[in-house]
Each structure stands twice: as structure tokens, then as C-alpha cells.
Design a protein around this motif. Sequence first.
Motif, PDB file in Angstrom:
ATOM      1  N   THR A 128      29.150  42.179  54.297  1.00 58.38           N
ATOM      2  CA  THR A 128      30.048  42.839  52.936  1.00 58.38           C
ATOM      3  C   THR A 128      31.127  42.317  52.761  1.00 58.38           C
ATOM      4  OG1 THR A 128      28.941  44.908  53.583  1.00 58.38           O
ATOM      5  CG2 THR A 128      31.395  45.032  52.116  1.00 58.38           C
ATOM      6  N   VAL A 129      31.508  41.534  53.933  1.00 58.21           N
ATOM      7  CA  VAL A 129      33.362  40.682  53.583  1.00 58.21           C
ATOM      8  C   VAL A 129      32.570  39.246  53.210  1.00 58.21           C
ATOM      9  CG1 VAL A 129      35.090  39.649  55.183  1.00 58.21           C
ATOM     10  CG2 VAL A 129      34.321  41.641  55.481  1.00 58.21           C
ATOM     11  N   GLN A 130      31.457  39.269  54.051  1.00 57.83           N
ATOM     12  CA  GLN A 130      31.380  37.589  52.692  1.00 57.83           C
ATOM     13  C   GLN A 130      30.756  37.547  51.652  1.00 57.83           C
ATOM     14  OE1 GLN A 130      31.838  34.760  54.890  1.00 57.83           O
ATOM     15  NE2 GLN A 130      31.677  36.852  57.109  1.00 57.83           N
ATOM     16  N   LYS A 131      30.094  38.309  51.056  1.00 58.79           N
ATOM     17  CA  LYS A 131      29.745  38.687  49.365  1.00 58.79           C
ATOM     18  C   LYS A 131      31.010  39.221  48.672  1.00 58.79           C
ATOM     19  CE  LYS A 131      25.257  40.561  50.338  1.00 58.79           C
ATOM     20  NZ  LYS A 131      23.994  41.196  49.826  1.00 58.79           N
ATOM     21  N   GLU A 132      31.832  39.895  49.395  1.00 59.77           N
ATOM     22  CA  GLU A 132      33.254  40.277  48.594  1.00 59.77           C
ATOM     23  C   GLU A 132      34.406  38.815  48.382  1.00 59.77           C
ATOM     24  OE1 GLU A 132      35.244  43.678  50.195  1.00 59.77           O
ATOM     25  OE2 GLU A 132      33.471  44.739  48.850  1.00 59.77           O
ATOM     26  N   ASP A 278      32.160  40.478  30.721  1.00 56.36           N
ATOM     27  CA  ASP A 278      29.779  41.636  30.391  1.00 56.36           C
ATOM     28  C   ASP A 278      29.739  41.374  31.739  1.00 56.36           C
ATOM     29  OD1 ASP A 278      28.075  41.833  29.719  1.00 56.36           O
ATOM     30  OD2 ASP A 278      27.335  39.997  29.206  1.00 56.36           O
ATOM     31  N   GLN A 279      29.649  42.477  31.858  1.00 56.06           N
ATOM     32  CA  GLN A 279      29.045  42.743  33.390  1.00 56.06           C
ATOM     33  C   GLN A 279      27.444  42.824  33.581  1.00 56.06           C
ATOM     34  OE1 GLN A 279      30.813  44.132  36.003  1.00 56.06           O
ATOM     35  NE2 GLN A 279      32.229  44.278  34.883  1.00 56.06           N
ATOM     36  N   THR A 280      26.840  42.244  32.419  1.00 54.73           N
ATOM     37  CA  THR A 280      25.049  41.744  32.672  1.00 54.73           C
ATOM     38  C   THR A 280      25.559  40.174  32.553  1.00 54.73           C
ATOM     39  OG1 THR A 280      25.044  41.914  29.923  1.00 54.73           O
ATOM     40  CG2 THR A 280      24.646  43.984  31.140  1.00 54.73           C
ATOM     41  N   SER A 281      26.461  39.725  32.908  1.00 56.85           N
ATOM     42  CA  SER A 281      25.954  37.763  32.079  1.00 56.85           C
ATOM     43  C   SER A 281      26.344  37.735  33.914  1.00 56.85           C
ATOM     44  CB  SER A 281      27.235  37.730  31.379  1.00 56.85           C
ATOM     45  OG  SER A 281      27.378  35.923  32.063  1.00 56.85           O
ATOM     46  N   GLU A 282      25.196  36.791  34.200  1.00 54.33           N
ATOM     47  CA  GLU A 282      25.060  36.431  35.764  1.00 54.33           C
ATOM     48  C   GLU A 282      26.496  34.809  36.058  1.00 54.33           C
ATOM     49  OE1 GLU A 282      21.417  34.388  35.828  1.00 54.33           O
ATOM     50  OE2 GLU A 282      20.057  36.135  35.678  1.00 54.33           O
ATOM     51  N   SER A 283      26.805  34.605  34.662  1.00 55.77           N
ATOM     52  CA  SER A 283      27.774  33.406  35.010  1.00 55.77           C
ATOM     53  C   SER A 283      29.499  34.711  35.063  1.00 55.77           C
ATOM     54  CB  SER A 283      28.373  32.505  33.754  1.00 55.77           C
ATOM     55  OG  SER A 283      28.515  33.574  32.727  1.00 55.77           O
ATOM     56  N   CYS A 284      29.754  35.747  35.129  1.00 55.86           N
ATOM     57  CA  CYS A 284      30.299  36.276  34.937  1.00 55.86           C
ATOM     58  C   CYS A 284      30.767  36.462  36.882  1.00 55.86           C
ATOM     59  CB  CYS A 284      30.507  37.585  35.005  1.00 55.86           C
ATOM     60  SG  CYS A 284      31.851  39.326  35.098  1.00 55.86           S
ATOM     61  N   CYS A 285      32.681  35.649  36.825  1.00 54.86           N
ATOM     62  CA  CYS A 285      33.069  35.740  38.110  1.00 54.86           C
ATOM     63  C   CYS A 285      33.445  37.353  38.308  1.00 54.86           C
ATOM     64  CB  CYS A 285      34.466  35.575  37.902  1.00 54.86           C
ATOM     65  SG  CYS A 285      35.422  36.242  38.239  1.00 54.86           S
ATOM     66  N   CYS A 286      33.105  38.230  38.635  1.00 61.08           N
ATOM     67  CA  CYS A 286      33.378  39.490  38.637  1.00 61.08           C
ATOM     68  C   CYS A 286      31.677  40.400  38.883  1.00 61.08           C
ATOM     69  CB  CYS A 286      34.143  40.268  37.687  1.00 61.08           C
ATOM     70  SG  CYS A 286      35.741  40.089  37.649  1.00 61.08           S
ATOM     71  N   GLN A 287      30.980  39.915  38.906  1.00 65.56           N
ATOM     72  CA  GLN A 287      29.781  40.086  39.552  1.00 65.56           C
ATOM     73  C   GLN A 287      29.596  39.923  40.912  1.00 65.56           C
ATOM     74  OE1 GLN A 287      26.354  38.451  37.208  1.00 65.56           O
ATOM     75  NE2 GLN A 287      26.139  40.091  36.214  1.00 65.56           N
ATOM     76  N   ILE A 288      29.897  41.350  42.085  1.00 68.90           N
ATOM     77  CA  ILE A 288      29.621  40.619  43.344  1.00 68.90           C
ATOM     78  C   ILE A 288      28.879  40.247  43.800  1.00 68.90           C
ATOM     79  CG2 ILE A 288      30.048  42.373  45.401  1.00 68.90           C
ATOM     80  CD1 ILE A 288      31.428  44.365  43.524  1.00 68.90           C
ATOM     81  N   PHE A 289      27.399  40.611  43.410  1.00 69.90           N
ATOM     82  CA  PHE A 289      26.314  40.531  44.562  1.00 69.90           C
ATOM     83  C   PHE A 289      24.856  39.439  43.163  1.00 69.90           C
ATOM     84  CE2 PHE A 289      27.072  44.784  46.106  1.00 69.90           C
ATOM     85  CZ  PHE A 289      27.981  43.822  47.443  1.00 69.90           C
TER      86      PHE A 289
END
Length: 289
Positions: A128-132, A278-289
Motif C-alpha cells: 500500500t505504501v509503495q503504490k501510494e 480525468d479519472q479514466t485516463s491512463e496518463s493521469c498522475c492521480c490514478q493510484i493503481f
Amino acid sequence: MCLFRGWIYDRVVVVDGNIVFGLLGFEPARKSRLNRLLPGVTCDGAIAFRDAVIKGNQLMLQLFAQFCKEGINQKFKFVHVVLTDGEDNKSQISLQEFLRYQQYLEQELPQNILQTFYIGVNVENNTTVQKEMQAILRCSGKSASYYPISSNEINEIFQKIQMQIGIRIQEQELIIANNQARIALKQQTYEPVVSMQINNYIVLFTLDVSGSMKNNWYKVCYAVKNFLGILGQNDLVLGIIFNDEVKVLTVNQQPTAKKVQQPSQPPRKPSYQSRQVDQTSESCCCQIF
């Protein structure tokens, strides 16, 4: 010439380079009380990691805004050292809010102004820490670095940070001899790396004081003490500790710091204009996983 003569910010007053600390908690590195306050901290409670980092971010932005008004913003570089040994389990700020704030911060305080060093102690097996942390680094651009270390490497990583921000360690060999023995020793000295532009540093230590830090807290105190010892007369420092809640340690005249108490009112959410993500974009840096 003193950089701070006559400067006043809210309840922080600077006269002839000496800070009478108040609202923000920044103080001259060579007069800092951190070496006295940190050993008195009691480690217990949970981990409000995101709340603590955001608090430090906001204080840096406030101070930088004042520097801009005074025309001295080019003379300083912010360094944020964040140390924790576990995953966030208490923050009121969500991970998505935190990531968007780091995007905003990177725009306001880019790499040439702010460097953030995240240190994870004994978390190499915590997925969890590593992914975040990976998500945080994507949102922070080149302004942030992450170091997963063992508890025995705490002082070593602080020394590495010193060198990265412009402090060079010089080793000199000393020979001690008498009629019976000849002993070779190495002495380490610290000096700023020679450059055309002289930076003054503003260093924030945001430190985990949850219960799991108890056995390693003395190592953190030792590492901070060594770090403070190489800072200059125009450098500023601020100490933040966090467990269940967040406390600016250097803002109050207290001989010790116990567990941070729960506030009567929840802290305000960070005030900033978040960009649409854009939560659906793969390039969005705010996607967590």
C-alpha cells in the motif's frame, strides 16, 4: 548584509536576522530548539501522514508568498524532509485530494524552489505504501524523491539528502601516533558545494511520531541534529510531528511534546483551485493503481 532586516509576517517578526517565532514556527537553524524538543517527544498513536505533509506545504507557500513581496524569493530554496514508517490510517485529507494538492504545489513551487524527500522506514514489504508513494511521485514531477530504507540507514539517508541539496562531505585522514601505536582516523567535515549562486535553505522536517516509531526515534533525533549542524546562519528550519494529529513543534514554547491532541474542530480542507482530472485516463498522475 542581513536578508531579514525589519521583516514582519503576521506574528512572525524578524529584526536584524533574529526571528521571534509566532504563527508559522520557522526559526534560525543555528538557534533552533529542535535538538532540545525532539528527544522529549513520546511516540504513540496512528499515522496522519497526508494531513502532516499538507500542513508543511501550506506553511511553505505562506512563507514563499511573503518572500515574493519582499523581493528575496530568489535567495531561498525549500527542502522538505518527510519521514514515516507506515501507511496513513488517520488523515482527514483523502489520497485523491492529496495528489491534486501536490500537482498544485508543483506549479507554485517547482523543482528549482522546492525539493521534497520522502523517507519510508521499514516499509519495503508494504504494498500500500509503495503504490501510494508511486502515485505521489507522479503528481510531484521532478520535485520529489522517495527512499525506502531500513531503520539502520536513517542517518545515512539524511547525509545523502545533505549532499543532494548542496552540502559536500569532505574526508580528511588524521594520524595519531605514540611510541606504541599508530592509528589512522578519518574526520568528516561539511561545507557548501561551491557554486555561482548562494542558496539559503529553508528546511522542514515532517516526522512520524506514531507508536511504531518508538524504537527508532533516537536515530531520527540523531540524524536531525547532524543535519542542523551543517546549516548556515541565514538558513531557517521548522519541525512538524504527526501521529493521530499534526503539530508544528517549533511554534510553541514547550519543553516536551507529547501525543498530539485531537482538535475540537476538524481541520479545514486545503484551499486551492484544483484542476479537473480525468479519472479514466491512463496518463493521469492521480490514478493510484
